[in-house]
Design an enzyme around this catalytic site. Structure first.
Site, mmCIF file in Angstrom:
data_model
loop_
_atom_site.group_PDB
_atom_site.id
_atom_site.type_symbol
_atom_site.label_atom_id
_atom_site.label_comp_id
_atom_site.label_asym_id
_atom_site.label_seq_id
_atom_site.Cartn_x
_atom_site.Cartn_y
_atom_site.Cartn_z
ATOM 1 N N LYS A 13 0.840 -1.212 0.000
ATOM 2 C CA LYS A 13 0.000 0.000 0.000
ATOM 3 C C LYS A 13 0.871 1.257 0.000
ATOM 4 C CE LYS A 13 -2.116 -1.199 3.817
ATOM 5 N NZ LYS A 13 -1.412 -2.487 4.085
ATOM 6 N N ARG A 88 -9.676 0.665 8.728
ATOM 7 C CA ARG A 88 -9.192 -0.669 9.070
ATOM 8 C C ARG A 88 -10.248 -1.468 9.812
ATOM 9 N NH1 ARG A 88 -3.520 0.485 8.897
ATOM 10 N NH2 ARG A 88 -2.303 -1.378 9.031
ATOM 11 N N ARG A 123 11.813 -5.413 4.761
ATOM 12 C CA ARG A 123 11.584 -3.983 4.477
ATOM 13 C C ARG A 123 12.589 -3.075 5.202
ATOM 14 N NH1 ARG A 123 5.734 -2.043 5.330
ATOM 15 N NH2 ARG A 123 6.108 -2.912 7.376
ATOM 16 N N ARG A 156 11.289 -1.079 11.122
ATOM 17 C CA ARG A 156 10.224 -0.670 12.041
ATOM 18 C C ARG A 156 10.114 -1.640 13.219
ATOM 19 N NH1 ARG A 156 5.217 0.330 7.998
ATOM 20 N NH2 ARG A 156 4.184 -0.861 9.635
ATOM 21 N N ARG A 167 -0.342 -9.225 13.211
ATOM 22 C CA ARG A 167 -0.984 -8.185 12.391
ATOM 23 C C ARG A 167 -1.833 -8.816 11.290
ATOM 24 N NH1 ARG A 167 4.015 -4.949 10.636
ATOM 25 N NH2 ARG A 167 2.587 -3.783 9.320
HETATM 26 P P1 AP5 Z 1 4.839 -1.610 1.835
HETATM 27 O O1 AP5 Z 1 4.541 -0.741 0.665
HETATM 28 O O2 AP5 Z 1 5.558 -1.019 2.990
HETATM 29 O O3 AP5 Z 1 3.503 -2.368 2.309
HETATM 30 P P2 AP5 Z 1 2.260 -1.828 3.149
HETATM 31 O O4 AP5 Z 1 1.054 -2.512 2.614
HETATM 32 O O5 AP5 Z 1 2.248 -0.334 3.172
HETATM 33 O O6 AP5 Z 1 2.663 -2.437 4.550
HETATM 34 P P3 AP5 Z 1 2.558 -1.857 6.036
HETATM 35 O O7 AP5 Z 1 3.260 -2.851 6.933
HETATM 36 O O8 AP5 Z 1 3.052 -0.439 6.105
HETATM 37 O O9 AP5 Z 1 1.069 -1.920 6.224
HETATM 38 P P4 AP5 Z 1 0.293 -1.841 7.495
HETATM 39 O O10 AP5 Z 1 -1.016 -1.549 6.889
HETATM 40 O O11 AP5 Z 1 0.307 -3.002 8.395
HETATM 41 O O12 AP5 Z 1 1.087 -0.740 8.362
HETATM 42 P P5 AP5 Z 1 0.692 0.719 8.791
HETATM 43 O O13 AP5 Z 1 1.902 1.529 8.822
HETATM 44 O O14 AP5 Z 1 -0.505 1.184 8.018
HETATM 45 O O15 AP5 Z 1 5.659 -2.871 1.272
HETATM 46 C C1 AP5 Z 1 6.172 -3.864 2.145
HETATM 47 C C2 AP5 Z 1 7.582 -4.303 1.676
HETATM 48 O O16 AP5 Z 1 7.478 -4.999 0.436
HETATM 49 C C3 AP5 Z 1 8.563 -3.146 1.434
HETATM 50 O O17 AP5 Z 1 9.837 -3.567 1.807
HETATM 51 C C4 AP5 Z 1 8.504 -2.914 -0.085
HETATM 52 O O18 AP5 Z 1 9.722 -2.414 -0.560
HETATM 53 C C5 AP5 Z 1 8.210 -4.322 -0.588
HETATM 54 N N1 AP5 Z 1 7.327 -4.360 -1.760
HETATM 55 C C6 AP5 Z 1 6.227 -3.600 -1.976
HETATM 56 N N2 AP5 Z 1 5.610 -3.973 -3.106
HETATM 57 C C7 AP5 Z 1 6.342 -5.020 -3.603
HETATM 58 C C8 AP5 Z 1 6.207 -5.855 -4.752
HETATM 59 N N3 AP5 Z 1 5.189 -5.698 -5.623
HETATM 60 N N4 AP5 Z 1 7.111 -6.839 -4.941
HETATM 61 C C9 AP5 Z 1 8.124 -7.013 -4.074
HETATM 62 N N5 AP5 Z 1 8.327 -6.251 -2.976
HETATM 63 C C10 AP5 Z 1 7.441 -5.270 -2.751
HETATM 64 O O19 AP5 Z 1 0.138 0.474 10.285
HETATM 65 C C11 AP5 Z 1 1.013 0.125 11.338
HETATM 66 C C12 AP5 Z 1 0.220 0.064 12.641
HETATM 67 O O20 AP5 Z 1 -0.380 1.360 12.926
HETATM 68 C C13 AP5 Z 1 -0.972 -0.905 12.671
HETATM 69 O O21 AP5 Z 1 -0.561 -2.224 12.979
HETATM 70 C C14 AP5 Z 1 -1.864 -0.263 13.763
HETATM 71 O O22 AP5 Z 1 -1.383 -0.575 15.046
HETATM 72 C C15 AP5 Z 1 -1.660 1.222 13.527
HETATM 73 N N6 AP5 Z 1 -2.688 1.795 12.617
HETATM 74 C C16 AP5 Z 1 -2.453 2.381 11.404
HETATM 75 N N7 AP5 Z 1 -3.608 2.758 10.835
HETATM 76 C C17 AP5 Z 1 -4.594 2.407 11.688
HETATM 77 C C18 AP5 Z 1 -6.020 2.501 11.645
HETATM 78 N N8 AP5 Z 1 -6.651 3.042 10.587
HETATM 79 N N9 AP5 Z 1 -6.713 2.020 12.696
HETATM 80 C C19 AP5 Z 1 -6.106 1.484 13.765
HETATM 81 N N10 AP5 Z 1 -4.771 1.338 13.860
HETATM 82 C C20 AP5 Z 1 -4.012 1.795 12.841
#
Ligand code: AP5
Length: 210
Positions: A13, A88, A123, A156, A167
């Site tokens: 994402k 979410r 990552r 992270r 997660r």
């Molecule tokens: P990346 O692009 O970083 O993936 P992502 O889907 O953004 O993953 P996240 O771990 O950031 O998602 P998340 O939704 O769990 O975390 P968030 O920060 O929102 O890609 C991942 C890796 O793969 C990278 O190394 C990239 O280079 C590689 N890659 C990407 N595409 C690729 C491809 N096609 N092929 C190969 N490699 C590839 O949330 C973190 C925490 O915050 C949550 O757990 C929660 O506690 C809190 N939080 C955030 N939002 C909310 C909410 N709305 N409600 C409640 N809690 C929340």
């Protein structure tokens, strides 16, 4: 355009949001990035969020709904935005409806658990500008340094295998019901996120007519 990027942790994402935000000239709004910044700055929001994030759990709905509403009310969101990591839970989606925030498209990234673990465990993120890399698939030109700003790359807190598994369980229980929620509204498009970053970005651009 108002877009939601939906998908499990590690689906890409953040990577895709950065790839299309510039082209669409609308901001990427990552609730995860907002929370990590608050933790770094030691704000009351950061203190509240940290314990949930470290455990791989979701931050409570009332807290995150407030954060999101405040963010989308800012001037740079006038022409639209890309929501990366929000909503979410179904109550978070309902809060958007209640606030009169209409969404044009929800892109649902479909990817296997096995791929997710490999992606998250490898990552690397830039401390300064938030650019995202991977030790094998999106490798920085100079080890440990960001290609864009030269900032240090770090891992992270929530990237340990066990936290990632937690997660994923949280995603399946609390976030996956949003797929049916938005499919019913007729605005959800499934996108195969298993391919390379280039293939994934091309698939997204096709759906957006770019
Ligand atoms: P990346 O692009 O970083 O993936 P992502 O889907 O953004 O993953 P996240 O771990 O950031 O998602 P998340 O939704 O769990 O975390 P968030 O920060 O929102 O890609 C991942 C890796 O793969 C990278 O190394 C990239 O280079 C590689 N890659 C990407 N595409 C690729 C491809 N096609 N092929 C190969 N490699 C590839 O949330 C973190 C925490 O915050 C949550 O757990 C929660 O506690 C809190 N939080 C955030 N939002 C909310 C909410 N709305 N409600 C409640 N809690 C929340």
């Amino acid at each position: 355009m108002r877009l939601i990027l939906l998908g499990p942790p590690g689906a890409g994402k953040g990577t895709i949001a950065k790839g299309i935000a510039e082209e669409l000239r609308i901001p990427q709004i990552s609730t995860g990035d907002i929370l990590r910044k608050a933790i770094k700055q030691g704000t009351p929001l950061g203190k509240q969020a940290q314990k949930y994030m470290d455990r791989g759990e979701l931050v409570p709905d009332p807290v995150i709904i407030g954060v999101l509403k405040e963010r989308v009310a800012q001037l740079d969101c006038t022409n639209g935005f890309i929501l990366d990591g929000y909503p979410r839970t179904v109550p978070q989606a309902v809060a958007l409806d209640h606030a009169g925030i209409e969404i044009d498209k929800v892109l649902n990234f479909v990817v296997t658990d096995q791929t997710i673990i490999k992606r998250i465990v490898g990552r690397l993120t830039c401390k300064e500008c938030g650019a995202i890399y991977h030790v094998k698939t999106i490798v920085p030109k100079v080890a440990g340094k960001c290609d864009h700003c030269g900032g240090a790359l770090y891992k992270r807190e929530d990237e340990q295998k066990e936290t990632v598994r937690k997660r994923l369980r949280v995603y399946k229980k609390q976030t996956a019901p949003l797929i049916a929620f938005y499919r019913k509204k007729g605005i959800l498009v499934d996108i195969d996120a298993e391919g390379t970053p280039e293939e994934h970005l091309a698939a997204v651009k096709r759906v957006l007519g770019k």
